[in-house]
Design a protein around this motif. Structure first.
Motif, short mmCIF file in Angstrom:
data_model
loop_
_atom_site.label_atom_id
_atom_site.label_comp_id
_atom_site.label_asym_id
_atom_site.label_seq_id
_atom_site.Cartn_x
_atom_site.Cartn_y
_atom_site.Cartn_z
N MET A 42 0.82 -1.20 0.00
CA MET A 42 0.00 0.00 0.00
C MET A 42 0.87 1.26 0.00
N GLY A 43 1.96 1.22 0.78
CA GLY A 43 2.86 2.36 0.85
C GLY A 43 3.51 2.64 -0.50
N VAL A 44 3.82 1.57 -1.23
CA VAL A 44 4.43 1.73 -2.56
C VAL A 44 3.45 2.43 -3.50
N LEU A 45 2.18 2.10 -3.45
CA LEU A 45 1.17 2.75 -4.29
C LEU A 45 1.02 4.23 -3.95
N ILE A 46 1.09 4.56 -2.68
CA ILE A 46 0.98 5.97 -2.28
C ILE A 46 2.17 6.76 -2.80
N VAL A 47 3.38 6.21 -2.65
CA VAL A 47 4.58 6.89 -3.13
C VAL A 47 4.55 7.02 -4.65
N ALA A 48 4.18 5.96 -5.35
CA ALA A 48 4.12 5.99 -6.82
C ALA A 48 3.08 7.00 -7.30
N GLY A 49 1.95 7.04 -6.64
CA GLY A 49 0.90 8.01 -7.01
C GLY A 49 1.35 9.44 -6.78
N VAL A 71 4.49 10.57 -6.70
CA VAL A 71 5.52 10.89 -7.70
C VAL A 71 4.88 11.18 -9.06
N THR A 72 3.91 10.38 -9.45
CA THR A 72 3.22 10.59 -10.71
C THR A 72 2.51 11.93 -10.72
N LEU A 73 1.86 12.29 -9.65
CA LEU A 73 1.16 13.56 -9.54
C LEU A 73 2.13 14.73 -9.65
N VAL A 74 3.26 14.64 -8.97
CA VAL A 74 4.27 15.71 -9.03
C VAL A 74 4.82 15.85 -10.44
N VAL A 75 5.12 14.75 -11.10
CA VAL A 75 5.64 14.79 -12.47
C VAL A 75 4.63 15.43 -13.42
N LEU A 76 3.37 15.07 -13.30
CA LEU A 76 2.34 15.65 -14.16
C LEU A 76 2.18 17.15 -13.91
N LEU A 77 2.23 17.57 -12.65
CA LEU A 77 2.12 19.00 -12.34
C LEU A 77 3.29 19.80 -12.91
#
Length: 90
Positions: free
Chosen positions: A1-8, A10-16
């Motif tokens: 679950m922690g891996v999904l939160i970190v990946a999400g 990071v993805t959000l920051v990259v998109l922004l």
């Protein structure tokens, strides 16, 4: 679950970052081989000097400090001709 939160996250920051800085590419100026010489003689009296130069819309605004007063000369960069003048007094 922690891996999904970190990946999400990071993805959000990259998109922004991509969307905030991803406008049209900056226009580049001419290279040294493309640039043409630009000679301009303002014809101001002796003792005059250029105080500053700035872009003003499609023109160059040249602040000229003369012995009899200051003025701003507007120059068309495409032709190299003075197109107008702004003075504080006559």
């Amino acid at each position: 679950m922690g891996v999904l939160i970190v990946a999400g996250t990071v993805t959000l920051v990259v998109l922004l970052v991509q969307r905030s800085g991803g406008g049209a590419p900056a226009a580049r100026g001419p290279t040294a081989s493309e640039a043409r010489p630009f000679n301009l003689v303002l014809g101001e009296p002796a003792g005059s000097r250029i105080g500053a130069i700035a872009a003003a819309g499609g023109a160059l605004a040249i602040w000229v400090v003369r012995p009899d007063g200051e003025r701003v000369v507007l120059v068309d960069p495409a032709t190299g001709r003075a197109t107008g003048e702004v003075r504080l007094r006559d």
